[in-house]
Design an enzyme around this catalytic site. Sequence first.
Site, short mmCIF file in Angstrom:
data_model
loop_
_atom_site.label_atom_id
_atom_site.label_comp_id
_atom_site.label_asym_id
_atom_site.label_seq_id
_atom_site.Cartn_x
_atom_site.Cartn_y
_atom_site.Cartn_z
N GLY A 17 0.79 -1.23 0.00
CA GLY A 17 0.00 0.00 0.00
C GLY A 17 0.82 1.27 0.00
O GLY A 17 0.34 2.31 0.48
N THR A 18 2.03 1.25 -0.57
CA THR A 18 2.85 2.46 -0.53
C THR A 18 2.28 3.56 -1.42
O THR A 18 2.35 4.75 -1.07
CB THR A 18 4.31 2.16 -0.93
OG1 THR A 18 4.34 1.62 -2.26
CG2 THR A 18 4.94 1.16 0.04
N ASN A 114 -4.32 3.28 -13.43
CA ASN A 114 -3.30 2.35 -12.96
C ASN A 114 -1.93 3.01 -13.07
O ASN A 114 -1.72 3.90 -13.91
CB ASN A 114 -3.31 1.07 -13.80
CG ASN A 114 -2.31 0.04 -13.29
OD1 ASN A 114 -2.26 -0.25 -12.10
ND2 ASN A 114 -1.50 -0.51 -14.17
N HIS A 116 2.11 1.86 -13.57
CA HIS A 116 2.93 0.71 -13.96
C HIS A 116 4.41 1.12 -13.90
O HIS A 116 4.77 2.22 -14.33
CB HIS A 116 2.58 0.27 -15.38
CG HIS A 116 3.37 -0.91 -15.85
ND1 HIS A 116 3.14 -2.19 -15.39
CD2 HIS A 116 4.39 -1.00 -16.74
CE1 HIS A 116 4.00 -3.02 -15.98
NE2 HIS A 116 4.77 -2.32 -16.80
#
Length: 203
Positions: A17-18, A114, A116
């Site tokens: 969860g950083t 998102n 990546h």
Amino acid sequence: MSSERKVTLGVLGSGRGTNFAAIRDAIAAGRLAASISVVISDREDAPILELAREGKIPTAVLRKGSFRTWLEPDIEEELAQCLRRFRVDLVVLAGFMRVLKGPLLAAYRGRILNIHPSLLPAFKGKEAWRQALEAGATEAGCTVHWVEPEVDSGPILGQARVPILSGDTPERLHARIQEAEHRLYPEVIQSVIDRKLWLGIHS
């Protein structure tokens, strides 16, 4: 946005969860005009859930399915219903290790982000930082993009470049990429909100 309801985020994560913490901290510091209404994981023991609970943010755990890398359509539909229940405007993937298919992409079309760990379209898939090292690339980085059915595709919203240093290991490179992610993700989310792209204007 003082006279408007703040854009609500639903965060999906499978790990530490950083990136969630970076988004949470940006909100607390006033750098991101949003609120997090729910954090959802596919793993009941994911540390991201404990981080959310510490901040008194509601959490949910997805029902276990039969596959490790993707969710069955009925579980995706349950996920979409959960997001609707928490009035989520934007879905933010933060280390969510499941490929999303039909139901959620249909329910939240043009509203799923998102991040990546590569300069897409280069090095899609797992451990992109290791792929970059093995390919002899001179730089790596991270990319925020809209989520579409094809993995690690979708229109790019922002990137941050990270040089690959002499003697870099996958671990050191990954750590620097994560630092860049923690700066980039809140900035891009705020840009999406400012430009009202979450309303689907881009599609």
